[in-house]
Design a protein around this motif. Structure first.
Motif, PDB file in Angstrom:
ATOM      1  N   PHE A  28       0.218  -9.789  -5.205  1.00  0.00           N
ATOM      2  CA  PHE A  28      -0.367  -9.616  -3.880  1.00  0.00           C
ATOM      3  C   PHE A  28      -1.239 -10.806  -3.479  1.00  0.00           C
ATOM      4  O   PHE A  28      -1.487 -11.014  -2.293  1.00  0.00           O
ATOM      5  CB  PHE A  28      -1.198  -8.336  -3.822  1.00  0.00           C
ATOM      6  CG  PHE A  28      -0.383  -7.090  -3.609  1.00  0.00           C
ATOM      7  CD1 PHE A  28       0.768  -7.108  -2.839  1.00  0.00           C
ATOM      8  CD2 PHE A  28      -0.781  -5.887  -4.172  1.00  0.00           C
ATOM      9  CE1 PHE A  28       1.513  -5.960  -2.629  1.00  0.00           C
ATOM     10  CE2 PHE A  28      -0.047  -4.733  -3.962  1.00  0.00           C
ATOM     11  CZ  PHE A  28       1.103  -4.768  -3.193  1.00  0.00           C
ATOM     12  N   PRO A  32       1.587 -13.692   1.422  1.00  0.00           N
ATOM     13  CA  PRO A  32       1.673 -12.348   2.004  1.00  0.00           C
ATOM     14  C   PRO A  32       2.945 -12.120   2.806  1.00  0.00           C
ATOM     15  O   PRO A  32       3.328 -10.978   3.050  1.00  0.00           O
ATOM     16  CB  PRO A  32       0.430 -12.275   2.900  1.00  0.00           C
ATOM     17  CG  PRO A  32       0.112 -13.700   3.233  1.00  0.00           C
ATOM     18  CD  PRO A  32       0.491 -14.482   2.010  1.00  0.00           C
ATOM     19  N   GLY A  36       4.109  -8.533   0.770  1.00  0.00           N
ATOM     20  CA  GLY A  36       3.536  -7.344   1.383  1.00  0.00           C
ATOM     21  C   GLY A  36       4.547  -6.244   1.573  1.00  0.00           C
ATOM     22  O   GLY A  36       5.761  -6.463   1.511  1.00  0.00           O
ATOM     23  N   PRO A 107       8.651  -7.698  -1.873  1.00  0.00           N
ATOM     24  CA  PRO A 107       7.816  -6.566  -1.468  1.00  0.00           C
ATOM     25  C   PRO A 107       7.855  -5.487  -2.540  1.00  0.00           C
ATOM     26  O   PRO A 107       8.708  -5.527  -3.439  1.00  0.00           O
ATOM     27  CB  PRO A 107       8.485  -6.094  -0.171  1.00  0.00           C
ATOM     28  CG  PRO A 107       9.922  -6.460  -0.349  1.00  0.00           C
ATOM     29  CD  PRO A 107       9.905  -7.762  -1.101  1.00  0.00           C
ATOM     30  N   ARG A 161      -1.088  -2.941   3.801  1.00  0.00           N
ATOM     31  CA  ARG A 161      -1.198  -3.833   2.642  1.00  0.00           C
ATOM     32  C   ARG A 161      -2.460  -3.515   1.847  1.00  0.00           C
ATOM     33  O   ARG A 161      -2.444  -3.525   0.620  1.00  0.00           O
ATOM     34  CB  ARG A 161      -1.201  -5.294   3.114  1.00  0.00           C
ATOM     35  CG  ARG A 161      -1.295  -6.302   1.975  1.00  0.00           C
ATOM     36  CD  ARG A 161      -1.365  -7.732   2.511  1.00  0.00           C
ATOM     37  NE  ARG A 161      -1.521  -8.686   1.432  1.00  0.00           N
ATOM     38  CZ  ARG A 161      -0.509  -9.204   0.737  1.00  0.00           C
ATOM     39  NH1 ARG A 161       0.726  -8.853   1.020  1.00  0.00           N
ATOM     40  NH2 ARG A 161      -0.725 -10.062  -0.234  1.00  0.00           N
ATOM     41  N   TRP A 164      -1.908  -0.653  -0.529  1.00  0.00           N
ATOM     42  CA  TRP A 164      -1.132  -1.043  -1.708  1.00  0.00           C
ATOM     43  C   TRP A 164      -2.000  -1.836  -2.686  1.00  0.00           C
ATOM     44  O   TRP A 164      -1.921  -1.652  -3.906  1.00  0.00           O
ATOM     45  CB  TRP A 164       0.076  -1.880  -1.290  1.00  0.00           C
ATOM     46  CG  TRP A 164       1.218  -1.084  -0.748  1.00  0.00           C
ATOM     47  CD1 TRP A 164       1.449  -0.771   0.559  1.00  0.00           C
ATOM     48  CD2 TRP A 164       2.282  -0.501  -1.491  1.00  0.00           C
ATOM     49  NE1 TRP A 164       2.595  -0.029   0.663  1.00  0.00           N
ATOM     50  CE2 TRP A 164       3.136   0.150  -0.567  1.00  0.00           C
ATOM     51  CE3 TRP A 164       2.611  -0.473  -2.841  1.00  0.00           C
ATOM     52  CZ2 TRP A 164       4.281   0.826  -0.958  1.00  0.00           C
ATOM     53  CZ3 TRP A 164       3.764   0.204  -3.229  1.00  0.00           C
ATOM     54  CH2 TRP A 164       4.584   0.848  -2.290  1.00  0.00           C
TER      55      TRP A 164
END
Length: 240
Positions: A28, A32, A36, A107, A161, A164
């Motif tokens: 992460f 991004p 993401g 992702p 995001r 997560w």
């Protein structure tokens, strides 16, 4: 991600804290545009297409072997696949370019002709089959799928995001995630019974649920708890 986090790693800049899924936290912290989560709602095919087109291109391949250091040139700054297809790149896009670009996208859930779940850390022993069985129950057993969809709707879940990232950092230490994990695991166990999975598989999932999920613990938390409960043996002392 929170249920199966199993790569505890020191948190960046916080030596006293650890991320439950260190591997996903590291991912992460990279680009991004390609790490993401995808947006929720709408046609998944359209969402994936837009995601891929808007992601920046990592590199442009030369006519050299892929394992050669000279095989790639850096992509121009800000070059997305969409812009490249419209003529903004250094050369015409080839089918292999599109394939390699899609393989560079990571992702949490990726479409590769199948669903690739990239947010599930490696599990110990036979526990590798638990996330596989849980996801299979959630997708393949119709009553379980319907019930899971109702859970998502009831909680108005549309993870960003940030959500997560928090799941990777905290695992099931978050009370809401822990409650949702218990509900999800209960649904999955019922679905696995209906699907008629072999007793050995069901037993592994049930044991995992009792040892981790129902206690509000990801595997990373359990490992840390077990280490804390076992004091180090002083040097020179033999433990029998």
């Amino acid at each position: 991600m929170a249920m199966f986090a199993n790569s505890p790693a020191p948190r960046a800049g916080e030596s006293a804290s650890a991320d439950s899924s260190g591997r996903q936290s590291l991912r992460f912290r990279t680009d991004p545009f390609r790490t993401g989560p995808l947006a929720c709602g709408g046609d998944p095919r359209d969402i994936w297409t837009q995601y891929a087109l808007d992601a920046q291109v990592v590199g442009v391949r030369r006519a050299a072997p892929l394992d050669s250091p000279a095989a790639w040139d850096p992509a121009p700054a800000g070059l997305t696949l969409r812009r490249w297809l419209r003529g903004a790149g250094p050369r015409t896009v080839r089918p292999l370019d599109v394939f390699l670009h899609l393989k560079s996208l990571v992702p949490p859930v990726r479409a590769c002709g199948h669903l690739e779940l990239r947010m599930i850390d490696a599990q110990e022993g036979d526990d590798w089959m638990v996330p596989l069985a849980v996801v299979a129950a959630l997708l393949d057993d119709e009553p379980t799928s319907d019930a899971a969809a109702s859970v998502v709707a009831a909680h108005s879940l549309a993870p960003t995001r940030r959500d997560w990232v928090d799941a990777a950092r905290h695992g099931l230490a978050d009370p809401q995630l822990a409650a949702l994990a218990r509900e999800t695991m209960t649904l999955a166990l019922s679905g696995l019974r209906r699907l008629g999975v072999p007793p050995g598989v069901y037993g592994v999932v049930e044991r995992f649920a009792e040892h981790h999920t129902m206690r509000g613990l990801a595997p990373a938390h359990t490992r840390q708890s077990e280490r804390d409960a076992c004091p180090a043996v002083p040097e020179g002392v033999t433990a029998s």
